[in-house]
Enzyme design. Structure first.
Site, short mmCIF file in Angstrom:
data_model
loop_
_atom_site.label_atom_id
_atom_site.label_comp_id
_atom_site.label_asym_id
_atom_site.label_seq_id
_atom_site.Cartn_x
_atom_site.Cartn_y
_atom_site.Cartn_z
N ASP A 136 25.59 -31.97 25.02
CA ASP A 136 24.05 -31.77 24.95
C ASP A 136 23.57 -31.27 23.38
OD1 ASP A 136 23.90 -32.09 27.48
OD2 ASP A 136 23.89 -30.02 28.27
N GLU A 231 17.52 -36.52 31.44
CA GLU A 231 17.39 -35.84 33.09
C GLU A 231 16.43 -34.66 33.09
OE1 GLU A 231 22.17 -35.37 34.21
OE2 GLU A 231 21.36 -34.29 32.62
#
Ligand code: F6P
Length: 357
Positions: A136, A231
């Site tokens: 991430d 997401e």
């Protein structure tokens, strides 16, 4: 003699092994003897005393291997102070295992949640050095985390593959990229893959803007459109709700993820045929890319130096291409977001990319 405990916690990523190998190679380069204790499956191993002694042989041949030789698991920070199902005090158990093995320090490889617990252990008096891993790239205090560049490669490959089929069929395609809270991976893979629209959590979208962007492309003669959607992408409407309302909304949420919601809305509001592709955990899998192999090795090497110098309480990160040490208390509990005002967002917009805002 230095006795070093090591563990990998949280979601895995590429180059965890490369980083651990770097630490072990670096500490082995000193005259002082070293013993390495590998805790299995993250903090669980430290809590329940599951460990094995490792030698340099265990770290040989793993530079290019994905996953983690120690295994990993998630041990949520918010329940770390709660006793386990048998009433065990988890923090106390970790401390006792550390003292029982007479460890000089713990090397902890992990992301955001992992760093909160690492900092807690530091506050409890343990010597800790951490390494920043996560696809991430959202850890505060470092320009980059290892795993990120490898994941960018994989997500970009997915977008590249979708490009050809989207063009053949003249469809709108959504590629859902990992990242619930931050959009670094989606932004980078989206730009690298030539996505036309990029949706990230930091820039709430408006469905009509998305449709306008698709229509504008069609008017210019492009029959297909690619969206890279994180997401955690969120609409302006939902972003305006309180956290409580957002949670309530998810209780009866009819879609597997936000990409399917965006697809459904585009289909209902326009005549475009939309498909969704979710590369999911492939983004965390496989061999680390060359950048990550080098980067994780550098971090591991410098972490080894800190340990041998007895300097503890730091995360080893990177700033302006130089490896740095950052006090753990400055890292724990903070996320590194994509600023909507960042130059990369401006540049992407100048390239004609829409963020649906
Ligand atoms: O934090 C890394 C990450 O891969 C996120 O990008 C993703 O949202 C999440 O982990 C998935 O978690 P899990 O592997 O527990 O499903």
């Amino acid at each position: 003699m230095k006795r070093i405990g090591m563990l990998t916690s949280g979601g895995d990523c590429q180059a965890l092994n490369a980083a651990m190998r770097g630490v072990v190679k670096s500490v082995s380069n000193h005259d002082e003897d070293v013993e390495i204790y590998g805790f299995e499956d993250g903090y669980k191993g430290l809590i329940y005393g599951n460990f094995r002694m490792l030698t340099s042989k265990d770290f040989s041949g793993i530079l290019t291997v994905g996953g983690t030789i120690l295994g990993s698991s998630r041990t949520p920070f918010k329940t770390i102070r709660e006793p386990d199902e048998n009433g065990l005090d988890k923090v106390e158990a970790m401390k006792q295992n550390y003292y029982k093995l007479k460890l000089d320090c713990l090397v902890i490889l992990g992301g955001n949640g992992t760093h909160k617990t690492a900092n807690l252990l530091r506050e409890e008096g343990l010597n800790v050095v951490t390494l920043p891993k996560t696809i991430d790239n959202d850890l505060y205090g470092t320009d980059m985390t290892f795993g990120f560049q490898s994941a960018v490669d994989i997500a970009t490959d997915a977008i590249d593959c979708i490009h050809t089929t989207a063009a053949s069929h003249g469809r709108v395609f959504i590629v859902e990229v990992m990242g619930h809270k931050v959009g670094w991976l989606t932004l980078n893979a989206g730009m690298a893959g030539g996505a036309d629209i990029i949706l990230i959590p930091e820039i709430p979208y408006d469905i009509d803007s998305i449709i306008n962007a698709i229509e504008a492309r069609h008017k210019r003669g492009s029959k297909f459109t690619i969206l890279a959607v994180a997401e955690g992408a969120i609409s302006k409407e939902v972003a305006a709700m309180s956290k409580k309302e957002q949670k309530k909304r998810l209780e009866n949420y009819p879609y597997p993820s936000v990409s399917y919601e965006v697809a459904d809305q585009i289909q209902k509001k326009s005549n475009y045929e939309v498909r969704v592709t979710v590369p999911g955990h492939t983004q965390r899998g496989g061999s680390p890319c060359p950048y990550d192999r080098v980067f994780a090795s550098r971090l591991g090497s410098e972490a080894g130096e800190l340990i041998m110098n007895g300097e503890y309480g730091f995360m080893v990160g990177i700033k302006n291409r130089e490896i740095i040490k950052v006090p753990l208390e400055d890292v724990a509990g903070k996320l590194k977001y994509v600023s909507p005002d960042a130059s990369i967002i401006h540049e992407a917009k100048m390239l004609g990319i829409s963020f649906g805002d």
